[in-house]
Write a protein that holds these residues in place. Sequence first.
Motif, short mmCIF file in Angstrom:
data_model
loop_
_atom_site.label_atom_id
_atom_site.label_comp_id
_atom_site.label_asym_id
_atom_site.label_seq_id
_atom_site.Cartn_x
_atom_site.Cartn_y
_atom_site.Cartn_z
N GLY A 51 0.82 -1.19 0.00
CA GLY A 51 0.00 0.00 0.00
C GLY A 51 0.86 1.25 0.00
O GLY A 51 1.93 1.28 0.62
N LEU A 52 0.41 2.26 -0.71
CA LEU A 52 1.03 3.58 -0.69
C LEU A 52 0.07 4.55 -0.01
O LEU A 52 -1.07 4.73 -0.47
CB LEU A 52 1.33 4.08 -2.09
N HIS A 53 0.51 5.14 1.10
CA HIS A 53 -0.34 6.13 1.75
C HIS A 53 -0.30 7.43 0.97
O HIS A 53 0.78 7.92 0.61
CB HIS A 53 0.11 6.37 3.19
N CYS A 54 -1.47 7.97 0.69
CA CYS A 54 -1.58 9.17 -0.15
C CYS A 54 -1.82 10.41 0.70
O CYS A 54 -2.51 10.36 1.72
CB CYS A 54 -2.74 9.01 -1.13
N THR A 55 -1.29 11.53 0.24
CA THR A 55 -1.55 12.81 0.89
C THR A 55 -2.67 13.57 0.20
O THR A 55 -3.21 14.52 0.76
CB THR A 55 -0.28 13.69 0.90
N LEU A 56 -3.01 13.15 -1.00
CA LEU A 56 -4.17 13.66 -1.72
C LEU A 56 -5.28 12.61 -1.61
O LEU A 56 -5.00 11.46 -1.26
CB LEU A 56 -3.83 13.91 -3.19
N PRO A 57 -6.54 12.95 -1.89
CA PRO A 57 -7.60 11.95 -1.84
C PRO A 57 -7.27 10.74 -2.72
O PRO A 57 -6.92 10.89 -3.89
CB PRO A 57 -8.82 12.71 -2.36
N VAL A 58 -7.38 9.55 -2.13
CA VAL A 58 -6.93 8.36 -2.84
C VAL A 58 -7.72 8.13 -4.13
O VAL A 58 -7.19 7.59 -5.11
CB VAL A 58 -6.99 7.13 -1.92
N GLY A 59 -8.99 8.56 -4.16
CA GLY A 59 -9.76 8.42 -5.39
C GLY A 59 -9.18 9.23 -6.53
O GLY A 59 -9.14 8.77 -7.68
N ASP A 60 -8.69 10.42 -6.21
CA ASP A 60 -8.05 11.26 -7.23
C ASP A 60 -6.74 10.63 -7.70
O ASP A 60 -6.42 10.65 -8.89
CB ASP A 60 -7.78 12.66 -6.68
N VAL A 61 -6.00 10.09 -6.75
CA VAL A 61 -4.73 9.45 -7.10
C VAL A 61 -4.99 8.23 -7.98
O VAL A 61 -4.30 8.01 -8.99
CB VAL A 61 -3.95 9.05 -5.84
N LEU A 62 -5.99 7.44 -7.64
CA LEU A 62 -6.29 6.26 -8.46
C LEU A 62 -6.66 6.67 -9.89
O LEU A 62 -6.22 6.02 -10.85
CB LEU A 62 -7.44 5.47 -7.83
N SER A 63 -7.42 7.72 -10.03
CA SER A 63 -7.77 8.18 -11.39
C SER A 63 -6.52 8.53 -12.19
O SER A 63 -6.41 8.20 -13.37
CB SER A 63 -8.71 9.39 -11.30
#
Length: 401
Positions: free
Chosen positions: A332-344
Motif C-alpha cells: 500500500g502507498l499512503h496518499c496525501t491527496l484523496p486516494v480516489g483522485d490518485v487512483l484516477s
Amino acid sequence: MISALMPNYNRADLAFEQGQGIWLQTADGRRFMDFGAGIAVSSLGHAHPKLVHAIAEQAGKVMHVSNLYRVPQAERLADLLVQNTFADSVLFCNSGAEANEGMVKMIRRAQFENGHPERTRILCFDGAFHGRTLAMIAAGGNPAYLKGFGPVVEGFDHIPFNNTNTLRDAITPETAGIIVEPIQGETGIKTADVHFMKALRAVCDEFGLYLGFDEVQTGVGRTGKLFAHEWSGIAPDVMSVAKGIGGGFPLGAVLATEAVAKHMTPGSHGTTFGGNPLACAAGTCVMTEILAPGFIQQVEETGHAFGAMLQNVVERSNGVFDGVRGLGLMRGLHCTLPVGDVLSAVINQGLLAVTAGDNVLRLVPPLIVTPADCQMACDRLIAAALSFSPAKGDTNKEFAS
C-alpha cells in the motif's frame, strides 16, 4: 430510472474484453497493467494456460454434483492443503465471507462440544474486514458497513489492533476465540507485528480459546510465504482462505486442526456449491503452481524488490505519497491527496490498482509479476504523482509504455 444492475458499486468506466498475464485489454484496444488482480484474486494472472485447461477440461466432464456424493476433486485439493499447512481437515465454500462465517461457527461449535456452551463471543480488532454478510459486518465493526441494516449481530467484541495492552482484559468467561487478519487489507494494508501475533497465540493457549486467522487476502503466497502467519512462526487453530486460491474462479475454504474440525459432524454445516468439481479443479491447479519449486521464493524476492522500488516512488512523488506499507506482493502507498483522485491519475497512466481505507492505494498484482514488471508499474506511479504537480527538474522520461 434504475439500471438493471443494482447501484451498490461505484464502477470505473472500464470494461475489459480479454487479459493475458498481468495485462488487461478493453474492447477498443487500450492495455492496462493489472496491479489490482481483481482485488488480490487473479493469483496466476489472466488466461494462465494451465488454469484455463484445468477449468475447460473439468467443465467438459462434470461441473457440479453437490455434497450429497463424494467429490474426488475436493478430496485431492484438501489433501494438498493439509500436506502443506498446519491443518488436518478442510471445508470448502465459495467466498471469503462464507469462509469467515464457517470459521466462527467452528470456533463456537468446538467450545460447545468441549463443555463450554457459554463461550460464544469472538474477539475481533478495530479496522478489521471479514466480509459483507450480516454477521461479518458485525465482526468487522465498521459503522459505514453496519448503517441501515438493522440490529447488529451479537457476539463480537473489538479491541485495538497491534495492541497487547488491552488483550487480556478483553477476554471474558464468554470468549470463545479470536479472529484476526495478519495484514488488514481493506482498511489500509496494516501489518500485525510479530510480537502481537505471538501474544495472540499465547493468550489463546492460556485461556483455552481458539485462534482463527483470516487469510482471505494474505494467503496463497501473497506475502512471500504460503500463508502470512508463517512469518510469525506460529499456527492458528482454524483459518479462512479464498480470493487467490481459485485464481479467479469462486472458491473459499476453512482449514482447521482435528481438535476443531472433528466437531463439524453431518448436519452441523453445509453448502450447495462449495467444493464442487469445477471449483476444486481450479483450486488444485492454482495450488500446484504456487507450490512448485521456486514459485513462492520468487514471490518473496520480487515482493522485497517491489517494496524498495515503492520507497523510491515515495521519494520521487513530490509529496503525493508519504509511506509504503505491507509485505511481499500485498503493498500500500499512503496518499496525501484523496486516494480516489490518485487512483484516477494512476489509471490514466495505464495502471490498475485498488483503493483501501486510511487513504491508501493498494497494489496487489498477480503473483507471476517480475521485478521488471514492478519497475514499470512504479514508473507509472511516479508519472501519475507528478501529473498533479511535477517536481522541478524531474520528468517522465523513465515511463515505460
